[in-house]
Motif scaffolding. Structure first.
Motif, PDB file in Angstrom:
ATOM      1  N   ARG A  72      -4.252 -20.860  -0.964  1.00  0.00           N
ATOM      2  CA  ARG A  72      -3.098 -21.497  -0.323  1.00  0.00           C
ATOM      3  C   ARG A  72      -2.252 -20.492   0.449  1.00  0.00           C
ATOM      4  NH1 ARG A  72      -3.984 -23.803  -5.212  1.00  0.00           N
ATOM      5  NH2 ARG A  72      -4.192 -26.086  -5.270  1.00  0.00           N
ATOM      6  N   LYS A  94      -5.049 -23.270   2.594  1.00  0.00           N
ATOM      7  CA  LYS A  94      -5.053 -24.630   2.101  1.00  0.00           C
ATOM      8  C   LYS A  94      -3.615 -25.130   1.929  1.00  0.00           C
ATOM      9  CE  LYS A  94      -7.231 -27.460  -1.503  1.00  0.00           C
ATOM     10  NZ  LYS A  94      -8.088 -27.425  -2.730  1.00  0.00           N
ATOM     11  N   TYR A 118      -5.700 -26.441   6.174  1.00  0.00           N
ATOM     12  CA  TYR A 118      -6.517 -27.632   5.924  1.00  0.00           C
ATOM     13  C   TYR A 118      -5.897 -28.425   4.788  1.00  0.00           C
ATOM     14  CZ  TYR A 118      -8.921 -24.812   2.297  1.00  0.00           C
ATOM     15  OH  TYR A 118      -9.228 -24.017   1.206  1.00  0.00           O
ATOM     16  N   ASN A 145      -9.459 -31.932   5.224  1.00  0.00           N
ATOM     17  CA  ASN A 145      -9.910 -31.210   4.033  1.00  0.00           C
ATOM     18  C   ASN A 145     -11.407 -30.925   4.074  1.00  0.00           C
ATOM     19  OD1 ASN A 145     -11.141 -31.771   1.018  1.00  0.00           O
ATOM     20  ND2 ASN A 145      -9.349 -30.407   0.979  1.00  0.00           N
ATOM     21  N   THR A 149     -12.718 -27.173   4.042  1.00  0.00           N
ATOM     22  CA  THR A 149     -13.478 -26.708   2.882  1.00  0.00           C
ATOM     23  C   THR A 149     -14.837 -26.145   3.303  1.00  0.00           C
ATOM     24  OG1 THR A 149     -12.396 -28.382   1.498  1.00  0.00           O
ATOM     25  CG2 THR A 149     -14.450 -27.409   0.663  1.00  0.00           C
ATOM     26  N   TYR A 152     -14.175 -22.772   4.766  1.00  0.00           N
ATOM     27  CA  TYR A 152     -13.776 -21.871   3.676  1.00  0.00           C
ATOM     28  C   TYR A 152     -15.005 -21.396   2.890  1.00  0.00           C
ATOM     29  CZ  TYR A 152     -11.691 -20.390  -0.749  1.00  0.00           C
ATOM     30  OH  TYR A 152     -11.345 -19.673  -1.886  1.00  0.00           O
TER      31      TYR A 152
END
Length: 360
Positions: A72, A94, A118, A145, A149, A152
């Motif tokens: 985050r 995040k 995201y 998301n 993800t 990520y």
């Protein structure tokens, strides 16, 4: 200077509209990613991001970089791992656990070219128009998301992902196609109604003008026929009008001569035929006694559509210092003859006697 004054209200109104619509207008972001997987270059591009409310709407590019530890990216000591030699980098964080401004400032302090936030788990690829009033001057967008993800995971597994964030399209109530259709239809309806209204007014005015012109032509035609019925005389040397210079036509102010053709009006006044006929068509009355010749001939003037309300008669009162009013004179139109109004009404009997004696 005058034009500037005219434009000023328009500019103020326009600035007010822009200010009021700033909260609902937003820009989408085009997100392009490139990475190598199994010796093959994978490129993906979509208009799937949304620029933040306080973000510059400009292009940004760099290698995607993750924060170490918490994905985050919250806190003052957030450190981003830099394993690439590529100079520009974009932070991928995040949503959650702290404000958007905290996330963006943490990446901005370490030199990020942009920040991609995201969305939280379970939101799939939905986004929101994030506000970060305490972190401006850096490109900041939000993506879904699922997409975030995926990127990520690639970076976490050691894949170098290059990202380009570009400007997409404006969105909002005034930019939506549905609203554009409504505004276009409303514009054409108002324009058509305005044209129809002015067309109706113009047609009504033209019809009234044509009707009045036809009535005027008919009235003039009848007047010409009536004037032609007036008796004519050809003056002789023995006639009184030619033997004295005191007799002259009141229209052209010339003395009568032998052989002149004159018209005798219903009031028994005579005038040159060529002088009195145009006069009667225009004035209707005798130049000398103001008798309505056309009415005497049976030609009545068309009534007006609306008559003004008769106002009380105005008078001028002449006074002498220390004394009473001597007389009052009605203020009437000189062209309208009324024998009763032409008489002066005297308040002083002595003045009235002197005046009558002078006239006698």
């Amino acid at each position: 200077m005058g034009e500037k004054r005219l434009y000023l209200p328009f500019l103020l109104c326009l600035s007010g509209l822009v200010h009021s619509s700033a909260a609902v207008l937003y820009w989408s972001a085009v997100v392009e990613t490139d990475y190598v997987k199994n010796n093959e270059t994978v490129s993906k591009i979509c208009e799937c991001g949304v620029f933040g409310r306080n973000s510059p709407v400009v292009r940004a590019s760099g290698v995607v970089t993750l924060p170490t530890g918490d994905p985050r990216g919250c806190g003052l000591d957030a450190v981003y791992s830099r394993n690439s030699s590529f100079p520009a980098w974009i932070a991928l964080v995040k949503r959650g656990n702290c404000t958007f401004s905290d996330k963006i400032n943490a990446a901005k302090r370490q030199g990020a070219a942009g920040v991609v936030v995201y969305n939280v788990d379970g939101s799939e690829n939905s986004t929101s128009h994030m506000a970060h009033s305490e972190a401006d001057g850096i490109v900041a967008i939000m993506i879904g998301n699922l997409q975030g993800t995926e990127i990520y995971t690639l970076v976490r597994n050691g894949t170098e992902v290059k990202m380009v964030v570009d400007v997409g399209s404006p969105h909002g109530p005034w930019m939506d196609t549905h609203w554009l259709y409504i505004l276009s239809i409303a514009f054409f309806v108002v324009t058509a109604a305005s044209i129809a209204y002015f067309g109706f007014i113009t047609a009504k005015r033209l019809f009234r003008m044509n009707r009045e012109r036809r009535q005027e032509q008919r009235l003039k035609s009848e007047a010409k026929k009536a004037i032609a019925r007036l008796p004519l005389r050809t003056l002789k040397r023995s006639d009184e009008e030619t033997s004295s210079d005191t007799h002259m036509c009141a229209v052209c102010i010339e003395s009568y001569k032998e052989g002149d053709v004159v018209t005798v009006l219903t009031c028994n006044h005579i005038f040159h035929k060529d002088c009195i006929e145009p006069w009667l068509l225009d004035k209707r009355t005798c130049p000398m006694c103001k008798c309505d010749i056309m009415s005497s001939l049976g030609i009545e003037e068309q009534p007006k559509e609306s008559l003004p309300t008769e106002s009380p008669q105005e008078v001028t009162v002449v006074t002498v210092t220390g004394g009473d009013a001597l007389y009052e004179v009605p203020l009437t139109d000189p062209s309208s003859y009324n024998p009763e109004r032409q008489q002066h009404h005297y308040d002083s009997r002595a003045f009235q006697g002197d005046s009558e004696a002078a006239r006698g």
